[in-house]
Design an enzyme around this catalytic site. Structure first.
Site, PDB file in Angstrom:
ATOM      1  N   GLY A  94      -6.825 -10.319 174.330  1.00 29.28           N
ATOM      2  CA  GLY A  94      -6.645 -11.602 173.642  1.00 29.28           C
ATOM      3  C   GLY A  94      -6.250 -12.715 174.589  1.00 29.28           C
ATOM      4  O   GLY A  94      -6.889 -13.761 174.639  1.00 29.28           O
ATOM      5  N   ASN A 115       0.517 -15.100 182.185  1.00 29.35           N
ATOM      6  CA  ASN A 115       0.796 -15.454 183.575  1.00 29.35           C
ATOM      7  C   ASN A 115       1.757 -16.628 183.674  1.00 29.35           C
ATOM      8  O   ASN A 115       1.618 -17.612 182.956  1.00 29.35           O
ATOM      9  CB  ASN A 115      -0.507 -15.841 184.278  1.00 29.35           C
ATOM     10  N   HIS A 148       2.757 -16.258 170.996  1.00 28.02           N
ATOM     11  CA  HIS A 148       3.053 -14.979 171.659  1.00 28.02           C
ATOM     12  C   HIS A 148       3.115 -15.153 173.174  1.00 28.02           C
ATOM     13  O   HIS A 148       4.093 -14.757 173.817  1.00 28.02           O
ATOM     14  CB  HIS A 148       1.973 -13.957 171.267  1.00 28.02           C
ATOM     15  N   GLU A 149       2.075 -15.742 173.733  1.00 29.57           N
ATOM     16  CA  GLU A 149       2.034 -15.872 175.196  1.00 29.57           C
ATOM     17  C   GLU A 149       3.130 -16.808 175.680  1.00 29.57           C
ATOM     18  O   GLU A 149       3.769 -16.567 176.702  1.00 29.57           O
ATOM     19  CB  GLU A 149       0.660 -16.350 175.666  1.00 29.57           C
TER      20      GLU A 149
HETATM   21  N1  ARG Z   1       0.327  -9.076 178.134  1.00 30.18           N
HETATM   22  C1  ARG Z   1      -0.841  -9.455 177.405  1.00 30.18           C
HETATM   23  C2  ARG Z   1      -0.373  -9.830 176.029  1.00 30.18           C
HETATM   24  O1  ARG Z   1       0.054  -9.071 175.241  1.00 30.18           O
HETATM   25  C3  ARG Z   1      -1.864  -8.378 177.302  1.00 30.18           C
HETATM   26  C4  ARG Z   1      -2.600  -8.120 178.548  1.00 30.18           C
HETATM   27  C5  ARG Z   1      -3.175  -6.780 178.564  1.00 30.18           C
HETATM   28  N2  ARG Z   1      -4.328  -6.702 179.376  1.00 30.18           N
HETATM   29  C6  ARG Z   1      -4.901  -5.569 179.743  1.00 30.18           C
HETATM   30  N3  ARG Z   1      -5.979  -5.634 180.396  1.00 30.18           N
HETATM   31  N4  ARG Z   1      -4.424  -4.393 179.456  1.00 30.18           N
HETATM   32  O2  ARG Z   1      -0.285 -10.920 175.685  1.00 30.18           O
HETATM   33 ZN    ZN Z   2       2.054  -9.728 174.874  1.00 30.35          ZN
END
Ligand code: ARG
Ligand code: ZN
Length: 877
Positions: A268, A272, A304-305
């Site tokens: 999704g 970063n 969320h991000e």
């Molecule tokens: N940390 C990200 C989120 O939950 C998900 C990224 C996972 N990406 C992956 N290729 N496994 O917002």
């Molecule tokens: Zn996340």
């Protein structure tokens, strides 16, 4: 050479890193055919490491080509390092030194979409979990945190925008006339939070003043043709920033926050530091092209991000076994934000319904794992519904146990104590305990025990004594590697409802109250409620206070009563679902026994009362009208019989539709509106009820309804109404189906996200030869196997197409297996996710189970990526 099977790594084997990287300086020389990455890593021995070694082992990837490596500017000759199993091993190093590494990568050939890759005309990155090692050699683990400075060199005309984490600190021209830009991120972070973007992008600028009065520059970047679709995301971002200040006291920390939309993305979105990268499907929104559901998803993902900046970035995970530390907590935070923004009951129903359908199914299958797994083969396989959604439920239970204020005290302590650290789920729970002076040691079993607990509830009422007792037994079924389970601490929120729907108060724990949280923490317990004036109907597990299955033998009358009268809105929905499940199960049995379907159902009475009650939130009415899905009925089944479930659902809907044709028509008409589109809670609620009523009305077979749905399609000024109408036309196979599907494609062929909706609906269309239709879609010019969204649309559509996918000849499963084999090496993360339906093979009726298993065995004979290997081998174990 014998092939080596991928092996698992274990949480119990965790050790601290032998080296630390204080500073990371990166230079990217971007080019169409090869990108040169130069890294300068300021390394030193970790004083906490017990391993006495001067050998440095860095993670890399098969796609990283080493050009040269130097220590303190001394170029190492080949005998002083080796590359083995993608790792760069430098035999002897000083205590403290600068390692310079030059590597070459080919982003344009990166089909896995991990590391640095091309998406349409731009460069972008995805480093979580272990993508950074596909960029350069590094200590690619979350407990190695470093200060990053990144210089990007590129051709100004192709890449006028070049972004990385933190602040832009320098910009200029190289000797060859290329442009360079240097970014510096003052916060130390693990490599999984690194990001780089370069391209010819358009930007929307805005700003936000934080609670301490700092101005933060906000920027959203997209390709030129999409910049008109980011206003809603920007607004969501500002509301998220404000909410996190108000509810958690968390302020944003950098001077700039950027979001970039990319078309090719495995998941999704990604948090970063200072530079979120989004799948365009989770960022772009406009009334004409985006449905209400997608609007809500954009809002939730942006939140969320953003929330990850604290729960994930400022405080991160020690190792990937702790993934739920940041994901479970952050999902809880984004769910709370959406609940506060719209209706909390509606949001709760949606989240619970998703959990009970998809996470419960995962937890009952071969990939079942605790929210903190004890081992894994490939971490990418553990970005699961269990880590995310059940993880959120576990945080929610802590919230329920501690209350709003206690929870806030705990989160304040957690952020204060661990700011700048990489920590564990134990640290999170410890902060909650310490801030509140409570003992959560039994509760912590939720972190290590897999499976969905089952509560069996019985009751009795003593009229003489006016006491009411509830006896609750708990049992968690065995899951892979966990044959026996311990008793969990389960908060069960309960209220009592009287004969005429009044909330019955009672005395419990010496206090008079009308709702209580029972602490279920033993295998069997009895709770006694005193001063209960009449025999109550128990309203159990209000708000879904714990992620469990609950058995209580409600009569149809009791369910009808709760459905219309429970003071708890969530449990009104719950009762309606239970009633519909009971009805569907009767019909499923009739179908399987070759008996006639019954033509009557008490659901009609329930729906009738519901439709007549204009005081209700239209969104709640729509949710209650929604019959339990094919997927949810599958999750509940002992042996899944897709045809029987489908037939039962269609029949039940038909009965209700015919019995209440007049009511549905009325509700459809009275919820129509000619206001300009807004993604507001109020409008979304009305549209959802209007469109739910429309599909029942059409299901009644009425010609007037058929005309109305086609009219709605033609007159719609927003995608929600247009697509709802189109779905109806296609689902009921009205005479206009072909014409309107084609018209829809022609109207929207320039809008990738709308084309994806068309692909999905076309693939899901029931048809004599559904599979041939799906194959044709994969040959269609608008399809592109390299784009995960398109693939998910077509394969997802096929999955909903019961006749085509679950064909008894096994052709649907074979087709899916072909795609998995095709993608296995190209994009292992996507290939692995496509396996999900096949992992359920043991739950299917025998004829289908055999076919699914055969396909898994066929896949297993291939040379598999770690990702696919893990899922397939665990499914066959
Ligand atoms: N940390 C990200 C989120 O939950 C998900 C990224 C996972 N990406 C992956 N290729 N496994 O917002
Ligand atoms: Zn996340």
């Amino acid at each position: 050479m014998a092939e080596q099977k991928p092996s698992a790594i274990y949480l119990k084997d965790y050790t601290v890193p032998n080296f630390l990287i204080d500073k990371t300086e990166l230079t990217f020389d971007l080019d169409e055919t090869q990108t040169i990455v130069t890294s300068r890593l300021h390394l030193r021995r970790n004083p906490e490491s017990k391993v006495q070694t001067s050998a440095l082992v860095l993670d890399g990837g098969e796609d990283v080509k080493l050009i040269g490596v130097a220590i303190d500017d001394y170029a190492l000759p080949e005998q002083e390092y080796t590359i083995k199993d993608d790792k760069l091993i430098i035999t002897a190093t000083p205590n403290e030194f600068v390692l310079t590494c030059e590597t070459m990568i080919e982003p344009q050939n990166n089909t896995k979409l991990e590391g640095l890759y091309r998406s349409s005309s731009m460069f972008c990155t995805q480093c979580e979990a272990e993508g950074f090692r596909h960029i350069t050699y590094y200590l690619d683990r979350p407990d190695v945190m470093s200060i990053f400075t990144t210089t990007i060199i590129g051709d100004e005309t192709r890449y006028p925008v070049m972004l990385s984490n933190g602040n832009e600190i320098e910009r200029g021209k190289t000797e060859e006339g290329k442009t360079f830009v240097t970014w510096h991120d003052p916060f130390k972070k693990p490599a999984y939070l690194f990001a780089l973007v370069a391209g010819d992008l358009e930007v929307l600028n805005d700003s936000f003043t934080t609670m301490s009065g700092r101005d933060v520059k906000l920027q959203i970047f997209t390709e030129k043709h999409n910049i008109d679709k980011v206003d809603f995301a920007m607004d969501s971002l500002k509301r998220s920033m404000k909410w996190d200040e108000e509810v958690y006291g968390r302020e944003y920390d950098l001077d700039i926050f950027m979001i970039v939309a990319v078309d090719d993305f495995n998941m999704g979105a990604m948090e970063n530091k200072g530079l979120n990268i989004f799948n365009s499907s989770c960022l772009l929104a406009s009334p004409e092209t985006t449905t209400d559901d997608a609007y809500l998803r954009v809002e939730a993902v942006v939140a969320h991000e953003y929330f990850h900046n604290w729960s994930g970035n400022r405080v991160t995970c020690r190792d990937w076994f702790q993934l739920s530390l940041k994901e479970g907590f952050t999902v809880f935070r984004d769910q709370s934000f959406s609940a506060d923004t719209h209706s909390d009951v509606v949001k709760r129903v949606e989240d619970v319904s998703f959990l009970k359908t998809a996470q419960f199914a995962e937890d009952a299958g071969p990939m079942s794992h605790p929210i903190r797994p004890a081992s894994f083969i490939e971490i990418s396989n553990f970005y699961t519904l269990t880590i995310y959604e059940k993880g959120s439920e576990v945080v929610r239970m802590i919230h329920t146990l501690l209350g709003e204020e206690g929870f806030r005290k705990g989160s304040d302590l957690y952020f204060e104590r661990h700011d700048g650290q990489a920590v564990t789920c134990d640290d999170f729970v410890k902060a909650m305990e310490d801030a509140n002076g409570v003992d959560l040691s039994q509760f912590k079993r939720w972190y290590s025990q897999a499976g969905t607990p089952r509560l069996t509830v019985t009751d009795s009422y003593d009229e003489q004594a006016q006491t009411y007792s509830l006896t609750i037994q708990q049992m968690t079924p065995p899951t892979p590697n966990q044959p026996t389970k311990l008793a969990l601490h389960i908060p069960v929120k309960v209220g009592l409802v009287g004969q005429s729907n009044e909330a019955l108060s009672f005395t419990f724990d010496g206090q008079t109250q009308d709702e209580v949280v029972l602490h279920v923490n033993d295998v069997e317990q009895t709770f006694v409620f005193e001063n209960v004036m009449s025999k109550p109907v128990p309203s159990l597990l209000r708000g879904f206070s714990a992620p469990v299955k609950l058995d209580y033998d409600y009569s149809t009358e009791q369910l009808l009563q709760l459905m219309s009268g429970d003071p708890d809105g969530f449990n009104r929905w719950s009762a309606s679902q239970q009633l519909a499940v009971n009805e569907l199960n009767k019909l499923i049995a009739q179908y399987q026994n070759g008996a006639q379907f019954s033509e009557e159902t008490p659901l009609v009475e329930g729906f009738k009362a519901l439709l007549a009650d204009e005081s209700l939130d239209p969104a709640m009415v729509a949710l209650i009208l929604g019959l339990p899905s094919q997927a949810y009925m599958s999750e509940l089944a002992d042996k899944i019989d897709p045809q029987a479930i489908k037939a039962a659902r269609e029949h039940l809907r038909g009965i209700a539709a015919k019995a209440l044709e007049v009511e549905f028509k009325h509700v459809y008409e009275s919820n129509a509106s000619n206001e300009a589109y807004q993604a507001s809670a109020e409008q979304i609620a009305k549209r959802s009820l209007k469109n739910a009523a429309l599909s029942y009305w059409v299901a009644s077979g009425s010609d007037e309804a058929k005309a109305a749905v086609v009219r709605q399609y033609r007159n719609a000024d927003n995608m929600t109404d247009q697509f709802a109408a189109l779905s109806c036309v296609v689902h009921f196979n009205l005479a206009e189906a072909d014409e309107l599907l084609n018209a829809f494609f022609e109207q929207w062929k320039h809008e990738a996200l709308v084309v994806n909706k068309w692909l999905m609906l076309s693939a899901a269309r029931e048809h004599e030869n559904g599979l041939a239709q799906v194959k044709a879609l994969m040959e269609h010019p608008s399809f592109d196997i390299k784009n995960p969204n398109k693939l998910r649309s077509v394969i997802g559509g096929l999955g909903q197409n019961v006749d085509a996918f679950h064909n008894l000849d096994g052709s649907g499963y074979a087709f899916l297996a072909d795609q998995i084999i095709l993608l296995n090496k190209r994009n292992p993360q996507i290939a692995s996710r496509l396996c999900t339906p096949l992992t359920r093979w043991q739950r299917m009726v025998p004829a289908l189970a055999e076919k699914m298993k055969g396909e898994l065995e066929r896949i297993a004979r291939e040379d598999l990526s770690k990702d696919v290997y893990e899922v397939v081998s665990k499914s066959l174990a």
